[in-house]
Scaffold this motif. Sequence first.
Motif, PDB file in Angstrom:
ATOM      1  N   TYR A 109       0.834  -1.185  -0.030  1.00  0.00           N
ATOM      2  CA  TYR A 109       0.001   0.067  -0.140  1.00  0.00           C
ATOM      3  C   TYR A 109       0.867   1.137   0.013  1.00  0.00           C
ATOM      4  N   LYS A 110       0.486   2.039  -0.780  1.00  0.00           N
ATOM      5  CA  LYS A 110       1.314   3.442  -0.735  1.00  0.00           C
ATOM      6  C   LYS A 110       0.164   4.630  -0.496  1.00  0.00           C
ATOM      7  N   HIS A 111       0.611   5.393   0.249  1.00  0.00           N
ATOM      8  CA  HIS A 111      -0.344   6.333   0.846  1.00  0.00           C
ATOM      9  C   HIS A 111      -0.217   7.768   0.057  1.00  0.00           C
ATOM     10  N   ASN A 112      -1.161   8.674  -0.531  1.00  0.00           N
ATOM     11  CA  ASN A 112      -0.835   9.810  -1.066  1.00  0.00           C
ATOM     12  C   ASN A 112       0.372   9.904  -2.180  1.00  0.00           C
ATOM     13  N   GLY A 113       0.268   8.931  -3.017  1.00  0.00           N
ATOM     14  CA  GLY A 113       1.300   8.646  -4.196  1.00  0.00           C
ATOM     15  C   GLY A 113       2.518   8.301  -3.674  1.00  0.00           C
ATOM     16  N   GLY A 114       2.837   7.790  -2.430  1.00  0.00           N
ATOM     17  CA  GLY A 114       4.140   7.189  -2.147  1.00  0.00           C
ATOM     18  C   GLY A 114       4.703   7.997  -0.974  1.00  0.00           C
ATOM     19  N   LYS A 115       4.014   9.021  -0.233  1.00  0.00           N
ATOM     20  CA  LYS A 115       4.299   9.596   0.979  1.00  0.00           C
ATOM     21  C   LYS A 115       4.835   8.512   2.001  1.00  0.00           C
ATOM     22  N   ILE A 116       3.809   7.549   2.238  1.00  0.00           N
ATOM     23  CA  ILE A 116       4.189   6.351   3.102  1.00  0.00           C
ATOM     24  C   ILE A 116       3.980   5.139   2.411  1.00  0.00           C
ATOM     25  N   ALA A 117       4.727   4.199   2.518  1.00  0.00           N
ATOM     26  CA  ALA A 117       4.771   2.970   1.947  1.00  0.00           C
ATOM     27  C   ALA A 117       4.864   1.852   2.628  1.00  0.00           C
ATOM     28  N   VAL A 118       4.015   0.719   2.627  1.00  0.00           N
ATOM     29  CA  VAL A 118       4.009  -0.391   3.509  1.00  0.00           C
ATOM     30  C   VAL A 118       4.153  -1.664   2.625  1.00  0.00           C
ATOM     31  N   VAL A 119       4.657  -2.475   3.067  1.00  0.00           N
ATOM     32  CA  VAL A 119       4.992  -3.931   2.447  1.00  0.00           C
ATOM     33  C   VAL A 119       4.815  -4.810   3.741  1.00  0.00           C
ATOM     34  N   THR A 120       3.880  -5.744   3.653  1.00  0.00           N
ATOM     35  CA  THR A 120       3.534  -6.740   4.650  1.00  0.00           C
ATOM     36  C   THR A 120       3.910  -8.497   4.052  1.00  0.00           C
ATOM     37  N   VAL A 121       4.326  -8.975   4.891  1.00  0.00           N
ATOM     38  CA  VAL A 121       4.439 -10.533   4.393  1.00  0.00           C
ATOM     39  C   VAL A 121       3.424 -11.379   5.040  1.00  0.00           C
ATOM     40  N   MET A 122       2.732 -11.884   4.400  1.00  0.00           N
ATOM     41  CA  MET A 122       1.675 -12.797   5.184  1.00  0.00           C
ATOM     42  C   MET A 122       1.278 -14.216   4.687  1.00  0.00           C
ATOM     43  N   ASP A 123       0.636 -15.153   5.234  1.00  0.00           N
ATOM     44  CA  ASP A 123       0.209 -16.204   4.707  1.00  0.00           C
ATOM     45  C   ASP A 123      -0.665 -16.103   3.444  1.00  0.00           C
ATOM     46  N   ALA A 124      -0.771 -17.072   2.581  1.00  0.00           N
ATOM     47  CA  ALA A 124      -1.459 -16.795   1.297  1.00  0.00           C
ATOM     48  C   ALA A 124      -2.839 -16.594   2.086  1.00  0.00           C
ATOM     49  N   CYS A 125      -3.433 -15.328   1.202  1.00  0.00           N
ATOM     50  CA  CYS A 125      -4.904 -14.673   1.407  1.00  0.00           C
ATOM     51  C   CYS A 125      -5.015 -14.217   0.206  1.00  0.00           C
ATOM     52  N   ASP A 126      -6.577 -13.550   0.192  1.00  0.00           N
ATOM     53  CA  ASP A 126      -6.862 -12.704  -0.686  1.00  0.00           C
ATOM     54  C   ASP A 126      -6.169 -11.400  -0.829  1.00  0.00           C
ATOM     55  N   ALA A 127      -5.956 -10.862  -2.290  1.00  0.00           N
ATOM     56  CA  ALA A 127      -5.024  -9.756  -2.220  1.00  0.00           C
ATOM     57  C   ALA A 127      -5.707  -8.641  -1.563  1.00  0.00           C
ATOM     58  N   GLN A 128      -7.160  -8.350  -1.444  1.00  0.00           N
ATOM     59  CA  GLN A 128      -7.652  -7.419  -0.851  1.00  0.00           C
ATOM     60  C   GLN A 128      -7.383  -7.437   0.637  1.00  0.00           C
ATOM     61  N   VAL A 129      -7.363  -8.739   1.233  1.00  0.00           N
ATOM     62  CA  VAL A 129      -7.064  -8.693   2.704  1.00  0.00           C
ATOM     63  C   VAL A 129      -5.586  -8.520   2.955  1.00  0.00           C
ATOM     64  N   ALA A 130      -4.675  -8.897   2.195  1.00  0.00           N
ATOM     65  CA  ALA A 130      -3.188  -8.227   2.424  1.00  0.00           C
ATOM     66  C   ALA A 130      -3.348  -6.684   2.282  1.00  0.00           C
ATOM     67  N   LYS A 131      -3.843  -6.123   1.264  1.00  0.00           N
ATOM     68  CA  LYS A 131      -3.759  -4.656   1.249  1.00  0.00           C
ATOM     69  C   LYS A 131      -4.551  -4.019   2.476  1.00  0.00           C
ATOM     70  N   ALA A 132      -5.595  -4.607   2.967  1.00  0.00           N
ATOM     71  CA  ALA A 132      -6.116  -4.093   4.028  1.00  0.00           C
ATOM     72  C   ALA A 132      -5.448  -3.852   5.354  1.00  0.00           C
ATOM     73  N   VAL A 133      -4.642  -5.037   5.594  1.00  0.00           N
ATOM     74  CA  VAL A 133      -3.567  -5.063   6.620  1.00  0.00           C
ATOM     75  C   VAL A 133      -2.629  -4.001   6.241  1.00  0.00           C
ATOM     76  N   ALA A 134      -2.061  -3.942   5.059  1.00  0.00           N
ATOM     77  CA  ALA A 134      -1.072  -2.977   4.772  1.00  0.00           C
ATOM     78  C   ALA A 134      -1.522  -1.466   5.044  1.00  0.00           C
ATOM     79  N   MET A 135      -2.623  -1.339   4.596  1.00  0.00           N
ATOM     80  CA  MET A 135      -3.442   0.134   4.875  1.00  0.00           C
ATOM     81  C   MET A 135      -3.453   0.319   6.458  1.00  0.00           C
ATOM     82  N   HIS A 136      -3.681  -0.908   7.199  1.00  0.00           N
ATOM     83  CA  HIS A 136      -4.011  -0.488   8.604  1.00  0.00           C
ATOM     84  C   HIS A 136      -2.410  -0.236   9.085  1.00  0.00           C
ATOM     85  N   VAL A 137      -1.452  -0.922   8.674  1.00  0.00           N
ATOM     86  CA  VAL A 137       0.051  -0.578   9.125  1.00  0.00           C
ATOM     87  C   VAL A 137       0.250   0.841   8.859  1.00  0.00           C
ATOM     88  N   CYS A 138      -0.038   1.248   7.811  1.00  0.00           N
ATOM     89  CA  CYS A 138       0.268   2.559   7.179  1.00  0.00           C
ATOM     90  C   CYS A 138      -0.471   3.572   8.255  1.00  0.00           C
TER      91      CYS A 138
END
Length: 298
Positions: free
Chosen positions: A155-184
């Motif tokens: 997930y990149k916030h505001n065009g890349g002002k903040i960037a997050v990469v999470t490493v997770m067990d296999a799951c739906d892409a939207q789930v992985a993105k939701a967790v990355a958004m939360h970390v952000c």
Amino acid sequence: MEINLKDLKELRERTGAGVLDCKKALAECNSNLEEAVKWLREKGIAKAVKKAGRTSAEGLFEVLVDGNTATLFEINCETDFVAMNAKFKAFQAEVAKVISANHPNNTEEALNTVLPDGAKLSDKVLEFSGVIGEKIELRNVQVVTKEDSQVFGVYKHNGGKIAVVTVMDACDAQVAKAVAMHVCANDPQYIDETYVDEAFLNNERETLLKEALAENAALPKPKPEVIVEKMVQGRLNKELKEICLVNQALVTDPNTTVGAYLDSNHTKVHSYLRVVVGAGIEKKENDFVNEVMNAVKN
């Protein structure tokens, strides 16, 4: 024509331009040093050196995913206006191509990447600095890896002002993105209590105990020591809830915790990286009023 190494060295020291640019300048100017300096300045290559003392704390992050590898890098500039400029974004895209093709492991390796024309990426950064008119830097090149059975959440916030990469067990892409958004959004310090440093826990427990004992001593009727200890543990648990990812309320659904969300989607977070543009760069605070007054006096 043959270039004198002494002239090449002096020109590079005087302008800060790359070796290939200095060679070209000397060749164009028949080895006349002064003319070569002028040539580089006119091309906008030497001009960037004058910006060396300025602060470039704005910019954008980019995240490149290639199989089991995610590479993050930051392009910095001096103003947010330039970061939103089409030329700046085009240059970032060019840097992304270089990094994607060469897979550097860190910033130094990236800057030393030799391009097809023989120049280094660091020379191109300096050259672009002259073109754009601000100090430009490439920094914070980081690599995150995963296993075949795992997924990245990006997930990149505001065009890349903040960037997050999470490493997770296999799951739906939207789930992985939701967790990355939360970390952000919430910037947790740890995944869960098992990741918390023991020294940190001991220090916090000691600090909270001293606070609780002081509060208890000030009461008209102090509480028993066992009650104080329970109060300290309660406060520590509350703090862990605030700083640990799995205990936090999910930013997209405050009615559930991140841990419960992960469980319901049969996945877990193994690691995450959260980066912020300009982190670690001390921004200079200018006193605009004094600047104006000094300008008037002069």
